[in-house]
Design a protein around this motif. Structure first.
Motif, PDB file in Angstrom:
ATOM      1  N   GLY A  29      -5.914 -79.460  34.276  1.00  8.87           N
ATOM      2  CA  GLY A  29      -4.996 -78.613  33.517  1.00  8.87           C
ATOM      3  C   GLY A  29      -5.613 -77.249  33.295  1.00  8.87           C
ATOM      4  O   GLY A  29      -6.610 -76.886  33.925  1.00  8.87           O
ATOM      5  N   GLY A  30      -5.042 -76.498  32.374  1.00  4.57           N
ATOM      6  CA  GLY A  30      -5.500 -75.147  32.134  1.00  4.57           C
ATOM      7  C   GLY A  30      -6.926 -75.055  31.649  1.00  4.57           C
ATOM      8  O   GLY A  30      -7.613 -74.055  31.886  1.00  4.57           O
ATOM      9  N   ARG A  31      -7.414 -76.117  30.965  1.00  2.00           N
ATOM     10  CA  ARG A  31      -8.776 -76.110  30.423  1.00  2.00           C
ATOM     11  C   ARG A  31      -9.642 -77.223  30.985  1.00  2.00           C
ATOM     12  O   ARG A  31     -10.766 -77.415  30.549  1.00  2.00           O
ATOM     13  N   HIS A  32      -9.115 -77.985  31.936  1.00  2.00           N
ATOM     14  CA  HIS A  32      -9.841 -79.146  32.454  1.00  2.00           C
ATOM     15  C   HIS A  32      -9.806 -79.176  33.976  1.00  2.00           C
ATOM     16  O   HIS A  32      -8.807 -78.794  34.594  1.00  2.00           O
ATOM     17  N   ASN A  33     -10.888 -79.662  34.561  1.00  2.00           N
ATOM     18  CA  ASN A  33     -10.958 -79.978  35.982  1.00  2.00           C
ATOM     19  C   ASN A  33     -11.772 -81.258  36.092  1.00  2.00           C
ATOM     20  O   ASN A  33     -12.761 -81.424  35.357  1.00  2.00           O
ATOM     21  N   PRO A  34     -11.398 -82.208  36.975  1.00  2.00           N
ATOM     22  CA  PRO A  34     -12.139 -83.472  37.039  1.00  2.00           C
ATOM     23  C   PRO A  34     -13.634 -83.287  37.316  1.00  2.00           C
ATOM     24  O   PRO A  34     -14.448 -84.087  36.860  1.00  2.00           O
ATOM     25  N   GLU A  35     -13.994 -82.261  38.076  1.00  2.00           N
ATOM     26  CA  GLU A  35     -15.399 -81.910  38.294  1.00  2.00           C
ATOM     27  C   GLU A  35     -15.666 -80.624  37.521  1.00  2.00           C
ATOM     28  O   GLU A  35     -14.988 -79.616  37.722  1.00  2.00           O
ATOM     29  N   PHE A  36     -16.638 -80.649  36.634  1.00  2.00           N
ATOM     30  CA  PHE A  36     -16.888 -79.489  35.790  1.00  2.00           C
ATOM     31  C   PHE A  36     -18.383 -79.339  35.544  1.00  2.00           C
ATOM     32  O   PHE A  36     -19.181 -80.220  35.881  1.00  2.00           O
ATOM     33  N   ARG A  54      -2.773 -78.099  14.366  1.00  2.00           N
ATOM     34  CA  ARG A  54      -2.678 -77.281  13.165  1.00  2.00           C
ATOM     35  C   ARG A  54      -3.978 -76.552  12.823  1.00  2.00           C
ATOM     36  O   ARG A  54      -3.941 -75.352  12.471  1.00  2.00           O
ATOM     37  N   LEU A  55      -5.116 -77.224  12.918  1.00  2.00           N
ATOM     38  CA  LEU A  55      -6.359 -76.653  12.409  1.00  2.00           C
ATOM     39  C   LEU A  55      -7.123 -75.826  13.443  1.00  2.00           C
ATOM     40  O   LEU A  55      -7.663 -74.769  13.101  1.00  2.00           O
ATOM     41  N   GLU A  56      -7.195 -76.292  14.682  1.00  2.00           N
ATOM     42  CA  GLU A  56      -7.892 -75.498  15.696  1.00  2.00           C
ATOM     43  C   GLU A  56      -7.283 -74.106  15.853  1.00  2.00           C
ATOM     44  O   GLU A  56      -8.023 -73.108  15.909  1.00  2.00           O
ATOM     45  N   PRO A  57      -5.951 -73.969  15.908  1.00  2.00           N
ATOM     46  CA  PRO A  57      -5.384 -72.620  16.022  1.00  2.00           C
ATOM     47  C   PRO A  57      -5.661 -71.729  14.814  1.00  2.00           C
ATOM     48  O   PRO A  57      -5.534 -70.503  14.914  1.00  2.00           O
ATOM     49  N   MET A  61      -8.578 -71.460  13.231  1.00  2.00           N
ATOM     50  CA  MET A  61     -10.011 -71.242  13.041  1.00  2.00           C
ATOM     51  C   MET A  61     -10.441 -69.782  13.171  1.00  2.00           C
ATOM     52  O   MET A  61     -11.510 -69.411  12.707  1.00  2.00           O
ATOM     53  N   GLY A  62      -9.666 -68.955  13.825  1.00  2.00           N
ATOM     54  CA  GLY A  62     -10.038 -67.550  13.955  1.00  2.00           C
ATOM     55  C   GLY A  62     -10.915 -67.302  15.160  1.00  2.00           C
ATOM     56  O   GLY A  62     -11.233 -68.200  15.940  1.00  2.00           O
ATOM     57  N   ASP A  63     -11.361 -66.032  15.324  1.00  2.00           N
ATOM     58  CA  ASP A  63     -12.048 -65.612  16.538  1.00  2.00           C
ATOM     59  C   ASP A  63     -13.556 -65.827  16.506  1.00  2.00           C
ATOM     60  O   ASP A  63     -14.224 -65.689  17.531  1.00  2.00           O
ATOM     61  N   GLY A  64     -14.131 -66.108  15.358  1.00  2.00           N
ATOM     62  CA  GLY A  64     -15.578 -66.297  15.281  1.00  2.00           C
ATOM     63  C   GLY A  64     -16.001 -67.668  15.779  1.00  2.00           C
ATOM     64  O   GLY A  64     -15.212 -68.440  16.327  1.00  2.00           O
ATOM     65  N   ILE A  65     -17.288 -67.963  15.594  1.00  2.00           N
ATOM     66  CA  ILE A  65     -17.857 -69.264  15.951  1.00  2.00           C
ATOM     67  C   ILE A  65     -17.762 -70.175  14.737  1.00  2.00           C
ATOM     68  O   ILE A  65     -18.255 -69.840  13.662  1.00  2.00           O
ATOM     69  N   THR A  66     -17.094 -71.320  14.895  1.00  2.00           N
ATOM     70  CA  THR A  66     -16.967 -72.307  13.821  1.00  2.00           C
ATOM     71  C   THR A  66     -17.766 -73.548  14.189  1.00  2.00           C
ATOM     72  O   THR A  66     -17.556 -74.135  15.249  1.00  2.00           O
ATOM     73  N   LEU A  67     -18.696 -73.935  13.318  1.00  2.00           N
ATOM     74  CA  LEU A  67     -19.495 -75.141  13.503  1.00  2.00           C
ATOM     75  C   LEU A  67     -19.020 -76.164  12.479  1.00  2.00           C
ATOM     76  O   LEU A  67     -19.254 -76.015  11.281  1.00  2.00           O
ATOM     77  N   LEU A  68     -18.327 -77.180  12.961  1.00  2.00           N
ATOM     78  CA  LEU A  68     -17.689 -78.173  12.099  1.00  2.00           C
ATOM     79  C   LEU A  68     -18.521 -79.449  12.094  1.00  2.00           C
ATOM     80  O   LEU A  68     -18.837 -79.991  13.155  1.00  2.00           O
ATOM     81  N   HIS A  69     -18.887 -79.941  10.891  1.00  2.00           N
ATOM     82  CA  HIS A  69     -19.789 -81.087  10.810  1.00  2.00           C
ATOM     83  C   HIS A  69     -19.271 -82.159   9.851  1.00  2.00           C
ATOM     84  O   HIS A  69     -18.286 -81.955   9.153  1.00  2.00           O
ATOM     85  N   ASP A  70     -19.964 -83.300   9.828  1.00  2.00           N
ATOM     86  CA  ASP A  70     -19.646 -84.443   8.962  1.00  2.00           C
ATOM     87  C   ASP A  70     -18.237 -84.973   9.210  1.00  2.00           C
ATOM     88  O   ASP A  70     -17.356 -84.909   8.359  1.00  2.00           O
ATOM     89  N   GLY A  84     -10.609 -71.298  18.317  1.00  2.00           N
ATOM     90  CA  GLY A  84      -9.859 -72.550  18.383  1.00  2.00           C
ATOM     91  C   GLY A  84     -10.117 -73.380  19.618  1.00  2.00           C
ATOM     92  O   GLY A  84      -9.509 -74.438  19.801  1.00  2.00           O
ATOM     93  N   LEU A  85     -11.012 -72.927  20.495  1.00  2.00           N
ATOM     94  CA  LEU A  85     -11.332 -73.665  21.715  1.00  2.00           C
ATOM     95  C   LEU A  85     -12.627 -74.443  21.499  1.00  2.00           C
ATOM     96  O   LEU A  85     -13.665 -73.854  21.183  1.00  2.00           O
ATOM     97  N   GLU A  86     -12.563 -75.765  21.664  1.00  2.00           N
ATOM     98  CA  GLU A  86     -13.766 -76.584  21.497  1.00  2.00           C
ATOM     99  C   GLU A  86     -14.714 -76.355  22.665  1.00  2.00           C
ATOM    100  O   GLU A  86     -14.332 -76.484  23.829  1.00  2.00           O
ATOM    101  N   LEU A  87     -15.966 -76.031  22.353  1.00  2.00           N
ATOM    102  CA  LEU A  87     -16.972 -75.775  23.376  1.00  2.00           C
ATOM    103  C   LEU A  87     -18.072 -76.821  23.416  1.00  2.00           C
ATOM    104  O   LEU A  87     -18.636 -77.083  24.473  1.00  2.00           O
TER     105      LEU A  87
END
Length: 319
Positions: free
Chosen positions: A100-107, A192-195, A197-206, A236-239
């Motif tokens: 898809g737009g963000r996935h390829n079987p080989e990455f 709802r939540l990922e969109p 998050m804004g443009d910065g780096i978000t580190l989500l834990h626990d 909002g993009l999980e890395l």
């Protein structure tokens, strides 16, 4: 390049491929400066993932089924148990059905482990790498609970199943009833939540203990069992997905068996799980934290690309 280009040509521009080469060099330099060694592990294995949300790609080798690695995790952990020390893998991984737009079987995946570290300390290093590559100085760290409470006024750990279902119906346009509380949480996170998050780096834990995967479960300051894992997001993009790694062999065996039961119940293919990882934990894998990061997605963000085929020379359609 558009789909109208001849099928022998790459879908990524030459500029994007040059950017990829520079990014890989930057990553290797980042770890060389920190004395973290690059390690190679097999991409073909007689064992596969047990994760109910991931499917392995099956091949034949000398007449026997083998599996393309969905990540280098099991091999790297076996190296850690053997005394290799801080290490990283930068190379290919494979997952069935992910296109898809963000996935390829080989990455391309970057995965690294830090001996003696916990998830909090590794989060800081992930933030440093992302900030360096993307040129982003805005880094925030917050708990899974804080994110839900801020945007939805809901405690994801203590809300009842009915409260979660009601919140999912209110916040997400659904044509079905979520089957579990984790499905409700995942829907709320992705829609709802990922969109938000804004443009910065978000580190989500626990994270909720039910989403521990291969992370240890500890009690937080409120007395709630939480999974000591984190995810890194940009715009909002999980890395990245990181863990304070489980080192209890019996608990690892229990989780593998639970995954198998769930896969069988859902009529999913049940793969042979990696009992050699259990043996490595029994032998004494050191306390450590580890994280996996999607390099193709990182390049998409660094170069302002919208689709993964813009940063891969030959995606599955042209492979």
């Amino acid at each position: 390049m558009s789909s109208a280009t001849p099928p022998w040509q790459p879908t990524a521009s030459i500029q994007a491929l040059h950017q990829r080469a520079a990014l890989l060099a930057d990553i290797r330099r980042f770890f060389a400066e920190r004395s973290v060694l690059e390690a190679e592990v097999p991409t073909l294995s007689h064992r596969a993932t047990s994760d109910p949300h991931i499917d392995s790609i099956t091949a034949l080798c000398t007449g026997e089924p083998v599996y393309l690695a969905t990540s280098p995790e099991f091999g790297l952990k076996r190296l850690l148990a053997a005394g290799f020390g801080d290490c990283y893998y930068l190379g290919k991984a494979f997952r069935e059905g992910e296109a898809g737009g963000r996935h390829n079987p080989e990455f391309t995946m970057l995965e690294w482990y830090r001996v003696g570290w916990d998830d909090r300390r590794l989060m800081e290093e992930v933030g440093e790498l992302l900030s360096q590559v993307l040129g982003i100085g805005n880094i925030r760290s917050l708990s899974y609970r804080e994110l839900f409470q801020h945007h939805l006024q809901l405690d994801p750990h203590r809300a009842s199943d009915e409260e979660l279902q009601e919140c999912a119906r209110r916040e997400v346009e659904l044509s079905f009833v979520p089957a579990s509380r984790d499905e409700c949480l995942d829907l709320l996170m992705s829609h709802r939540l990922e969109p938000a998050m804004g443009d910065g780096i978000t580190l989500l834990h626990d994270f909720p203990a039910s989403q521990a995967a291969l992370a240890r479960v500890e009690t937080d300051e409120t007395g709630t069992p939480v999974a000591r894992r984190f995810e890194a997001y940009v715009a909002g993009l999980e890395l990245a997905n990181g863990y304070w790694e489980l080192t209890d062999a019996q608990e690892q065996q229990r989780r593998f068996e639970a995954d198998h039961r769930y896969r069988a119940m859902q009529k999913l293919h049940v793969y042979p799980f990696e009992e050699r990882l259990v043996a490595a934990l029994e032998a004494g894998m050191p306390e450590c934290a580890g994280v996996a990061l999607g390099v193709d997605r990182l390049l998409m963000l660094a170069g302002g690309y919208q689709r993964i085929e813009e940063v891969i020379a030959f995606p599955i359609e042209r492979a």
